[in-house]
Design a protein around this motif. Structure first.
Motif, PDB file in Angstrom:
ATOM      1  N   UNK A 108       5.618   7.528 -11.551  1.00  0.00           N
ATOM      2  CA  UNK A 108       6.240   6.523 -12.423  1.00  0.00           C
ATOM      3  C   UNK A 108       5.044   5.221 -12.536  1.00  0.00           C
ATOM      4  N   UNK A 109       3.728   5.358 -11.966  1.00  0.00           N
ATOM      5  CA  UNK A 109       3.032   4.392 -12.138  1.00  0.00           C
ATOM      6  C   UNK A 109       2.660   4.136 -13.596  1.00  0.00           C
ATOM      7  N   UNK A 110       2.318   5.159 -14.381  1.00  0.00           N
ATOM      8  CA  UNK A 110       2.240   4.894 -15.781  1.00  0.00           C
ATOM      9  C   UNK A 110       3.025   4.097 -16.710  1.00  0.00           C
ATOM     10  N   UNK A 111       4.276   3.596 -16.033  1.00  0.00           N
ATOM     11  CA  UNK A 111       5.129   2.722 -16.611  1.00  0.00           C
ATOM     12  C   UNK A 111       4.587   1.279 -16.768  1.00  0.00           C
ATOM     13  N   UNK A 112       3.767   1.144 -15.951  1.00  0.00           N
ATOM     14  CA  UNK A 112       2.996  -0.120 -15.648  1.00  0.00           C
ATOM     15  C   UNK A 112       2.019  -0.316 -16.515  1.00  0.00           C
TER      16      UNK A 112
ATOM     17  N   UNK B  58       0.806  -1.326  -0.036  1.00  0.00           N
ATOM     18  CA  UNK B  58      -0.008  -0.010   0.088  1.00  0.00           C
ATOM     19  C   UNK B  58       0.789   1.349  -0.062  1.00  0.00           C
ATOM     20  N   UNK B  59       1.808   1.196   1.060  1.00  0.00           N
ATOM     21  CA  UNK B  59       2.933   2.486   0.804  1.00  0.00           C
ATOM     22  C   UNK B  59       3.703   2.393  -0.705  1.00  0.00           C
ATOM     23  N   UNK B  60       4.085   1.498  -1.038  1.00  0.00           N
ATOM     24  CA  UNK B  60       4.756   1.619  -2.125  1.00  0.00           C
ATOM     25  C   UNK B  60       3.761   2.072  -3.359  1.00  0.00           C
ATOM     26  N   UNK B  61       2.454   1.596  -3.265  1.00  0.00           N
ATOM     27  CA  UNK B  61       1.809   2.085  -4.321  1.00  0.00           C
ATOM     28  C   UNK B  61       1.513   3.604  -4.311  1.00  0.00           C
ATOM     29  N   UNK B  62       1.179   4.077  -3.154  1.00  0.00           N
ATOM     30  CA  UNK B  62       0.776   5.487  -3.028  1.00  0.00           C
ATOM     31  C   UNK B  62       2.011   6.366  -3.318  1.00  0.00           C
ATOM     32  N   UNK B  63       3.419   5.904  -3.046  1.00  0.00           N
ATOM     33  CA  UNK B  63       4.515   6.473  -3.572  1.00  0.00           C
ATOM     34  C   UNK B  63       4.555   6.839  -5.030  1.00  0.00           C
ATOM     35  N   UNK B  64       4.288   5.318  -5.629  1.00  0.00           N
ATOM     36  CA  UNK B  64       4.498   5.253  -7.184  1.00  0.00           C
ATOM     37  C   UNK B  64       3.437   6.309  -7.861  1.00  0.00           C
ATOM     38  N   UNK B  65       2.206   6.220  -7.218  1.00  0.00           N
ATOM     39  CA  UNK B  65       0.926   7.045  -7.940  1.00  0.00           C
ATOM     40  C   UNK B  65       1.492   8.451  -8.068  1.00  0.00           C
ATOM     41  N   UNK B  66       1.872   8.976  -6.600  1.00  0.00           N
ATOM     42  CA  UNK B  66       2.082  10.383  -6.228  1.00  0.00           C
ATOM     43  C   UNK B  66       3.591  10.854  -6.987  1.00  0.00           C
ATOM     44  N   UNK B  67       4.402   9.748  -7.439  1.00  0.00           N
ATOM     45  CA  UNK B  67       6.036  10.341  -7.969  1.00  0.00           C
ATOM     46  C   UNK B  67       5.979   9.952  -9.426  1.00  0.00           C
TER      47      UNK B  67
ATOM     48  N   UNK C 286      11.213   3.341 -11.707  1.00  0.00           N
ATOM     49  CA  UNK C 286      10.396   3.066 -10.657  1.00  0.00           C
ATOM     50  C   UNK C 286      11.592   3.025  -9.274  1.00  0.00           C
ATOM     51  N   UNK C 287      12.664   2.453  -9.590  1.00  0.00           N
ATOM     52  CA  UNK C 287      13.795   2.136  -8.274  1.00  0.00           C
ATOM     53  C   UNK C 287      14.442   3.471  -8.260  1.00  0.00           C
ATOM     54  N   UNK C 288      14.560   4.453  -9.177  1.00  0.00           N
ATOM     55  CA  UNK C 288      15.122   5.438  -8.986  1.00  0.00           C
ATOM     56  C   UNK C 288      14.463   6.347  -8.030  1.00  0.00           C
ATOM     57  N   UNK C 289      13.064   6.545  -8.157  1.00  0.00           N
ATOM     58  CA  UNK C 289      12.367   7.102  -7.402  1.00  0.00           C
ATOM     59  C   UNK C 289      12.324   6.792  -5.729  1.00  0.00           C
ATOM     60  N   UNK C 290      12.536   5.507  -5.407  1.00  0.00           N
ATOM     61  CA  UNK C 290      12.521   4.968  -4.118  1.00  0.00           C
ATOM     62  C   UNK C 290      13.860   5.113  -3.584  1.00  0.00           C
ATOM     63  N   UNK C 291      14.905   5.206  -4.407  1.00  0.00           N
ATOM     64  CA  UNK C 291      16.450   5.389  -4.129  1.00  0.00           C
ATOM     65  C   UNK C 291      16.723   6.854  -3.846  1.00  0.00           C
ATOM     66  N   UNK C 292      16.462   7.589  -4.889  1.00  0.00           N
ATOM     67  CA  UNK C 292      16.806   9.200  -4.818  1.00  0.00           C
ATOM     68  C   UNK C 292      15.982   9.917  -4.547  1.00  0.00           C
ATOM     69  N   UNK C 293      14.492   9.480  -4.499  1.00  0.00           N
ATOM     70  CA  UNK C 293      13.438  10.564  -4.342  1.00  0.00           C
ATOM     71  C   UNK C 293      13.204  11.446  -5.302  1.00  0.00           C
ATOM     72  N   UNK C 294      13.353  11.064  -6.463  1.00  0.00           N
ATOM     73  CA  UNK C 294      13.029  11.921  -7.670  1.00  0.00           C
ATOM     74  C   UNK C 294      12.617  11.133  -8.838  1.00  0.00           C
ATOM     75  N   UNK C 295      11.676  11.854  -9.554  1.00  0.00           N
ATOM     76  CA  UNK C 295      10.794  11.518 -10.860  1.00  0.00           C
ATOM     77  C   UNK C 295      11.962  12.000 -11.857  1.00  0.00           C
TER      78      UNK C 295
END
Length: 452
Positions: free
Chosen positions: A132-136, A121-130, A255-264
């Motif tokens: 990167x979700x449209x990659x899927x 759930x937390x991963x999903x929230x972060x991906x949608x806001x950041x 997706x990995x970069x968003x979680x690692x470096x905190x940027x889109x």
């Protein structure tokens, strides 16, 4: 356990203008664009910005009314220069006048232990806001995945078999370090396997060979062996009611970069290809760049394509790179008439049909320069059996296309429409003697099924 799949059907299109593994320096494009038309599902796009607004890279600028918390973000920082609309005020482009140096929005970062314990759930929230979700993308239908769904498996094609295709591992560049993190995040969304599919005829790139938590599968054969739809068909076919997700290697790394470096980070290495490009190779830019900026000085009567020659979009020199595209192709326009051109065998023509292209079969290593001429107008839809020779799937494409034209929903489902998107039939369109726009026909069928 990994699998090796050998495909007997297909057809490689050997064109001049393949990219050399060399990154050329170019200036940053003055403007970039996000195009809602890149996303087939997006029927009700809603703007979050207006002309004159200042944005950073990663600032949400758009969402779809039917998924209001999935954001589509600006690829660069700058000023919203133009919001372009078409007929009936259809939203076509959001153009951004780019800063000389890109400034990023700041998102939360996670270390390795955080990612391991992070909930879905937390991963999903972060991906949608950041952003990167449209990659899927979801199969069936080839649309951005619904965050509420749980896929039976996730598929990643690590190679491209299209004409003039770039090297996907080479294009990852410095994003390689984020690839494994992206895989770890994706694993949270399925109880099934993550299939990472590689070219069985080529050396496996280290970034893919060392991937953990995946099933590494080899595909051997001609195009469309690199199409993820073909790979799904041979590994775990899509039936009615099934849902699978697909992601590109670039999307996984982003997706990995968003979680690692905190940027889109929408930066990407783009292949510049085609016979009309003076030095085919690679350039560094950002998603949504202007095509003319990437190709350099190209003159003459040519077509600028965002993507590859089979499935790309004719954008023009002043058009913009598509969200899912990592390649620009420049080939000659074919706006001329050739008397009996389709009847004359020639050593300079590439054809799947041996009656017309026998010489091309005798010299398989020759690189061809082709233009956009179809050598004929649309004709009656005849049954030739040619489609079945190039589509390595247990599907009867000729009868599927006829079922779509007749709007026969039961036949469409029975004939395998759930397994296909446009790229899977692009080769059928290339060899079609009837000159039908098969990719558009298929999309019409998909929309009919999706909305039924």
């Amino acid at each position: 356990m990994s699998k090796t799949i050998k495909l007997k059907k297909g057809f490689d299109i050997n064109l001049a203008g393949k990219p050399e593994k060399k990154i050329s320096e170019i200036s940053l494009s003055e403007t970039f664009a996000l195009k809602p038309t890149d996303f087939p599902h997006m029927s009700r796009p809603k703007l979050l910005v207006k002309e004159g607004d200042t944005v950073k890279a990663g600032t949400p600028i758009l969402y779809d009314k039917f998924a209001e918390d999935v954001y589509f973000c600006s690829p660069v920082s700058g000023e919203v220069a133009e919001i372009k609309r078409g007929e009936k005020r259809k939203l076509l482009e959001i153009k951004i006048l780019a800063d000389k140096e890109v400034v990023f929005e700041k998102f939360k970062t996670f270390n390795a232990s955080d990612i391991a314990s992070l909930s879905k759930e937390d991963a999903l929230t972060h991906m949608k806001a950041g952003g990167v979700w449209p990659n899927i993308l979801q199969r069936p239908f080839g649309i951005v995945a619904d965050p509420a769904d749980k896929p039976k498996a996730i598929f990643i094609s690590a190679f491209d078999s299209n004409p003039l295709a770039p090297d996907l591992a080479y294009q990852l560049g410095d994003k390689e370090q984020f690839f494994q993190t992206g895989l770890d995040i994706l694993k949270k969304f399925t109880d099934g396997k993550i299939h990472l599919n590689i070219d069985g005829n080529a050396e496996v790139a280290q970034v893919f060979a060392q991937a953990k938590g995946v099933e590494l599968n080899k595909f051997i054969g001609a195009h469309p062996a690199g199409n993820v739809g073909v790979q799904i068909h041979h590994l775990d076919p899509i039936n009615k009611g099934d849902i699978a997700w697909t992601v590109t290697p670039y999307g996984v790394a982003q997706i990995g970069q968003l979680f690692t470096e905190g940027k889109y980070d929408a930066s990407k290495v783009v292949a510049v290809t085609g016979s009309e490009v003076s030095a085919p190779g690679y350039v560094k830019t950002y998603s949504g760049a202007m095509l003319g900026n990437l190709t350099g000085d190209v003159s003459g009567n040519v077509r600028f394509i965002s993507g590859n020659p089979l499935t790309g979009e004719n954008c023009g020199k002043n058009g913009y790179l598509g969200f899912y595209h990592n390649q620009v192709t420049v080939i000659p326009e074919g706006d001329y008439e050739e008397f009996l051109g389709w009847l004359k065998p020639s050593a300079s023509k590439l054809s799947f049909h041996k009656a017309l292209g026998l010489l091309s079969f005798l010299n398989k290593n020759k690189e061809y320069t082709i233009d956009t001429n179809t050598h004929g107008e649309e004709r009656p839809f005849v049954v030739t059996g040619a489609f079945e020779k190039v589509l390595p799937m247990d599907i009867l494409p000729t009868y599927l296309f006829k079922a779509i034209i007749a709007e026969d929903y039961d036949e469409m489902e029975a004939l395998g429409i759930f397994e296909l998107v446009e790229e899977d039939v692009a080769l059928c369109e290339f060899i079609d003697p009837s000159k039908n726009d098969l990719q558009s026909i298929l999309r019409e069928g998909i929309e009919l099924i999706k909305n039924s």
